[in-house]
Motif scaffolding. Structure first.
Motif, PDB file in Angstrom:
ATOM      1  N   VAL A 279       0.865  -1.184   0.000  1.00 13.82           N
ATOM      2  CA  VAL A 279       0.000   0.000   0.000  1.00 13.82           C
ATOM      3  C   VAL A 279       0.899   1.230   0.000  1.00 13.82           C
ATOM      4  O   VAL A 279       1.842   1.318   0.786  1.00 13.82           O
ATOM      5  CB  VAL A 279      -0.917   0.004   1.237  1.00 13.82           C
ATOM      6  N   GLN A 280       0.598   2.172  -0.852  1.00  9.90           N
ATOM      7  CA  GLN A 280       1.305   3.449  -0.856  1.00  9.90           C
ATOM      8  C   GLN A 280       0.390   4.519  -0.282  1.00  9.90           C
ATOM      9  O   GLN A 280      -0.789   4.598  -0.652  1.00  9.90           O
ATOM     10  CB  GLN A 280       1.731   3.847  -2.276  1.00  9.90           C
ATOM     11  N   LEU A 281       0.941   5.317   0.605  1.00  5.22           N
ATOM     12  CA  LEU A 281       0.199   6.422   1.208  1.00  5.22           C
ATOM     13  C   LEU A 281       0.900   7.718   0.826  1.00  5.22           C
ATOM     14  O   LEU A 281       2.099   7.878   1.064  1.00  5.22           O
ATOM     15  CB  LEU A 281       0.173   6.287   2.735  1.00  5.22           C
ATOM     16  N   VAL A 282       0.137   8.644   0.270  1.00  6.96           N
ATOM     17  CA  VAL A 282       0.704   9.924  -0.140  1.00  6.96           C
ATOM     18  C   VAL A 282      -0.049  11.036   0.562  1.00  6.96           C
ATOM     19  O   VAL A 282      -1.259  11.201   0.372  1.00  6.96           O
ATOM     20  CB  VAL A 282       0.618  10.108  -1.661  1.00  6.96           C
ATOM     21  N   GLU A 283       0.682  11.789   1.393  1.00  6.59           N
ATOM     22  CA  GLU A 283       0.083  12.909   2.114  1.00  6.59           C
ATOM     23  C   GLU A 283       0.261  14.194   1.315  1.00  6.59           C
ATOM     24  O   GLU A 283       1.236  14.354   0.583  1.00  6.59           O
ATOM     25  CB  GLU A 283       0.725  13.102   3.495  1.00  6.59           C
TER      26      GLU A 283
ATOM     27  N   THR B   5      -7.248   4.205   9.478  1.00  2.00           N
ATOM     28  CA  THR B   5      -6.228   5.173   9.073  1.00  2.00           C
ATOM     29  C   THR B   5      -6.057   6.195  10.172  1.00  2.00           C
ATOM     30  O   THR B   5      -7.040   6.700  10.724  1.00  2.00           O
ATOM     31  CB  THR B   5      -6.626   5.882   7.774  1.00  2.00           C
ATOM     32  N   GLY B   6      -4.824   6.482  10.472  1.00  2.00           N
ATOM     33  CA  GLY B   6      -4.541   7.452  11.522  1.00  2.00           C
ATOM     34  C   GLY B   6      -3.615   8.544  11.037  1.00  2.00           C
ATOM     35  O   GLY B   6      -2.832   8.348  10.100  1.00  2.00           O
ATOM     36  N   TRP B   7      -3.752   9.700  11.646  1.00  2.00           N
ATOM     37  CA  TRP B   7      -2.808  10.793  11.465  1.00  2.00           C
ATOM     38  C   TRP B   7      -1.979  10.899  12.742  1.00  2.00           C
ATOM     39  O   TRP B   7      -2.533  10.971  13.841  1.00  2.00           O
ATOM     40  CB  TRP B   7      -3.522  12.107  11.200  1.00  2.00           C
ATOM     41  N   TYR B   8      -0.677  10.901  12.563  1.00  7.48           N
ATOM     42  CA  TYR B   8       0.267  11.068  13.662  1.00  7.48           C
ATOM     43  C   TYR B   8       1.089  12.323  13.384  1.00  7.48           C
ATOM     44  O   TYR B   8       1.160  12.793  12.250  1.00  7.48           O
ATOM     45  CB  TYR B   8       1.206   9.864  13.757  1.00  7.48           C
TER      46      TYR B   8
ATOM     47  N   VAL C 227       5.746  17.476  11.779  1.00  9.86           N
ATOM     48  CA  VAL C 227       5.559  16.696  10.554  1.00  9.86           C
ATOM     49  C   VAL C 227       4.393  15.748  10.821  1.00  9.86           C
ATOM     50  O   VAL C 227       4.388  15.035  11.835  1.00  9.86           O
ATOM     51  CB  VAL C 227       6.824  15.908  10.180  1.00  9.86           C
ATOM     52  N   TYR C 228       3.431  15.778   9.946  1.00 12.27           N
ATOM     53  CA  TYR C 228       2.238  14.950  10.084  1.00 12.27           C
ATOM     54  C   TYR C 228       2.358  13.738   9.151  1.00 12.27           C
ATOM     55  O   TYR C 228       2.639  13.887   7.959  1.00 12.27           O
ATOM     56  CB  TYR C 228       0.990  15.755   9.749  1.00 12.27           C
ATOM     57  N   TYR C 229       2.120  12.560   9.736  1.00 15.20           N
ATOM     58  CA  TYR C 229       2.246  11.308   9.007  1.00 15.20           C
ATOM     59  C   TYR C 229       0.906  10.579   8.953  1.00 15.20           C
ATOM     60  O   TYR C 229       0.171  10.532   9.946  1.00 15.20           O
ATOM     61  CB  TYR C 229       3.255  10.385   9.682  1.00 15.20           C
ATOM     62  N   CYS C 230       0.653   9.973   7.820  1.00 12.27           N
ATOM     63  CA  CYS C 230      -0.510   9.122   7.653  1.00 12.27           C
ATOM     64  C   CYS C 230      -0.084   7.678   7.916  1.00 12.27           C
ATOM     65  O   CYS C 230       1.014   7.264   7.507  1.00 12.27           O
ATOM     66  CB  CYS C 230      -1.044   9.278   6.229  1.00 12.27           C
ATOM     67  N   ASN C 231      -0.948   6.938   8.577  1.00 15.64           N
ATOM     68  CA  ASN C 231      -0.670   5.538   8.897  1.00 15.64           C
ATOM     69  C   ASN C 231      -1.901   4.700   8.599  1.00 15.64           C
ATOM     70  O   ASN C 231      -3.023   5.115   8.906  1.00 15.64           O
ATOM     71  CB  ASN C 231      -0.297   5.410  10.368  1.00 15.64           C
ATOM     72  N   ALA C 232      -1.701   3.520   8.012  1.00 16.51           N
ATOM     73  CA  ALA C 232      -2.839   2.679   7.658  1.00 16.51           C
ATOM     74  C   ALA C 232      -2.645   1.252   8.145  1.00 16.51           C
ATOM     75  O   ALA C 232      -1.581   0.653   7.936  1.00 16.51           O
ATOM     76  CB  ALA C 232      -3.051   2.683   6.147  1.00 16.51           C
TER      77      ALA C 232
ATOM     78  N   TYR D 170      -2.354  -9.001   8.055  1.00 19.51           N
ATOM     79  CA  TYR D 170      -2.491  -7.587   8.386  1.00 19.51           C
ATOM     80  C   TYR D 170      -1.124  -6.915   8.321  1.00 19.51           C
ATOM     81  O   TYR D 170      -0.138  -7.429   8.849  1.00 19.51           O
ATOM     82  CB  TYR D 170      -3.105  -7.411   9.775  1.00 19.51           C
ATOM     83  N   LEU D 171      -1.080  -5.761   7.672  1.00 21.99           N
ATOM     84  CA  LEU D 171       0.152  -5.010   7.492  1.00 21.99           C
ATOM     85  C   LEU D 171      -0.086  -3.540   7.819  1.00 21.99           C
ATOM     86  O   LEU D 171      -1.198  -3.033   7.664  1.00 21.99           O
ATOM     87  CB  LEU D 171       0.656  -5.145   6.051  1.00 21.99           C
ATOM     88  N   ASN D 172       0.955  -2.877   8.265  1.00 18.44           N
ATOM     89  CA  ASN D 172       0.859  -1.476   8.649  1.00 18.44           C
ATOM     90  C   ASN D 172       1.790  -0.644   7.760  1.00 18.44           C
ATOM     91  O   ASN D 172       2.921  -1.050   7.505  1.00 18.44           O
ATOM     92  CB  ASN D 172       1.249  -1.316  10.112  1.00 18.44           C
ATOM     93  N   TYR D 173       1.291   0.501   7.313  1.00 15.20           N
ATOM     94  CA  TYR D 173       2.063   1.346   6.399  1.00 15.20           C
ATOM     95  C   TYR D 173       2.092   2.789   6.877  1.00 15.20           C
ATOM     96  O   TYR D 173       1.139   3.261   7.525  1.00 15.20           O
ATOM     97  CB  TYR D 173       1.441   1.306   4.995  1.00 15.20           C
ATOM     98  N   TRP D 174       3.180   3.481   6.517  1.00 18.07           N
ATOM     99  CA  TRP D 174       3.347   4.905   6.817  1.00 18.07           C
ATOM    100  C   TRP D 174       3.538   5.697   5.527  1.00 18.07           C
ATOM    101  O   TRP D 174       4.142   5.212   4.569  1.00 18.07           O
ATOM    102  CB  TRP D 174       4.574   5.133   7.692  1.00 18.07           C
ATOM    103  N   GLY D 175       3.044   6.918   5.530  1.00 22.59           N
ATOM    104  CA  GLY D 175       3.350   7.840   4.457  1.00 22.59           C
ATOM    105  C   GLY D 175       4.662   8.546   4.742  1.00 22.59           C
ATOM    106  O   GLY D 175       5.312   8.310   5.769  1.00 22.59           O
TER     107      GLY D 175
END
Length: 121
Positions: A2-6, A34-37, A92-97, A107-112
């Protein structure tokens, strides 16, 4: 994979607003939450807001009433509307899924890559 683009970060004056977007792409996956960190210099990364696939949300106490997380399932995009911004929101704000790879069920976890938000006059 999965690709996450903020997108949507930038410089804003105190009291202003910004909307961050996190667009997910990939194949054979289902995003469960999905979370914002955010991470400020010298500080640990912290959860700001999170939304599940069925729309359940939770927020850090520091942003309750000012930030709103939402999702557009058709676009695989999650938004973070940030109002009444304060200098202490600078980070810096990061997206996480949290996602599930459908062929295996794993189950897998991804960061933008992160987007900078600076609140300053």
């Amino acid at each position: 994979q999965v690709q996450l683009v903020e997108s949507g970060g930038g410089l804003v004056q105190p009291g202003g607003s910004l909307t961050l977007s996190c667009a997910a792409s990939g194949s054979d996956f289902s995003i469960k939450a999905t979370g914002w960190y955010r991470q400020a210099p010298g500080k640990q990364r912290e959860l700001v807001a999170r939304i599940t696939s069925v729309g359940i949300t939770n927020y850090a106490d520091s942003v309750k009433g000012r930030f709103t997380i939402s999702r557009d399932n058709a676009k695989n995009t999650v938004y973070l509307q940030m109002n009444s911004l304060k200098p202490e929101d600078t980070a810096v704000y990061y997206c996480n899924a949290d996602s599930q790879y459908l062929p295996s069920g794993r189950y897998l976890n991804y960061w933008g890559q992160g987007t900078q938000v600076t609140v300053s006059s």
